[in-house]
Design a protein around this motif. Structure first.
Motif: not given
Length: 250
Positions: A29, A8-9, A11-14, A231, A91, A87
């Protein structure tokens, strides 16, 4: 620190959730996107005959944002906005200034059930989507008498750098497992993995959602785990359960 490949692109969360649990997230990606029909989308957003809009992907949200004008589309503040996952909800809030419903549903089937329960028959929703959309949500809503005006607003393509990225991953990263986020991503990745000798195909495979898991299984690969929600917290839980089970068996 073990490395996990997330297809995936970035992601700061991941990145943060995995780092907090002693894993390093490596992002690749597999997809690239081309937006389309934006003029038609803008015209549809100006009409008043919709009860709401359904946005089930980040790209659909971004497509709407390219046509968006808060002053021009003020009527949408009184309509129902549905999405899947926190998420995407964030957005929608950031790009459109709207509050979304359905953020805890986790998948298209649950979202469709929620929409059907909260809206009467003959309700009409705008559904901006991609060219590879699943038919699960449209079919469920159709069976409940709810109308969807589906408009393809982006096309999903294979990332032109995917093969190079996969070869680099294979030769230098040495990950412990891989996580897949979309059926189309699975297909493109495996198409490229078949073109060179690699160690990636034998790694444990995790999926975000059942549709992605089914795609991996259709490719003849066993699934190590499925995140129950889209998530990071759900994903890390699935990964930890798998490796804990492996340790107990060894």
């Amino acid at each position: 620190m073990k490395k996990i490949v997330l297809f995936k692109s970035v992601s700061e969360d991941y990145k943060k959730v995995f780092s907090d649990n002693n894993y390093e997230a490596v992002f690749v990606e597999p997809l690239q996107f081309e937006y389309m029909n934006l003029q038609e989308l803008g015209e549809k957003l100006q009409t008043t005959n919709y009860d709401g809009i359904i946005l089930t992907s980040p790209r659909a949200i971004e497509a709407v944002s390219k046509c968006w004008s808060p002053s021009k589309f003020v009527t949408w503040n009184t309509k129902r906005i549905y999405t899947v996952g926190e998420a995407s909800s964030q957005k929608i809030k950031l790009l459109l200034g709207l509050e979304a419903l359905g953020t805890t549903t986790g998948n298209a089937e649950n979202l469709a059930t929620l929409i059907a329960n909260e809206n009467s028959e003959k309700s009409n929703f705008l559904f901006p989507c991609g060219n590879l959309r699943s038919e699960i949500l449209p079919n469920i809503l159709k069976s409940k008498g709810i109308t969807l005006d589906a408009l393809t607003v982006y096309e999903t393509k294979e990332n032109e750098n995917l093969r190079t990225n996969l070869m680099e991953l294979n030769n230098t990263v040495n990950p412990c497992c891989m996580v897949f986020f979309s059926p189309s991503g699975c297909e493109y990745i495996y198409r490229q993995l078949q073109t060179f000798n690699n160690n990636l195909s034998v790694l444990p495979h995790f999926a975000i959602g059942n549709s992605t898991a089914h795609k991996i299984e259709n490719l003849g690969v066993e699934i190590a785990g499925v995140a129950t929600k889209p998530k990071a917290e759900s994903l890390i839980e699935s990964v930890q359960q798998y490796f804990k089970a492996m340790e107990s068996c060894s």
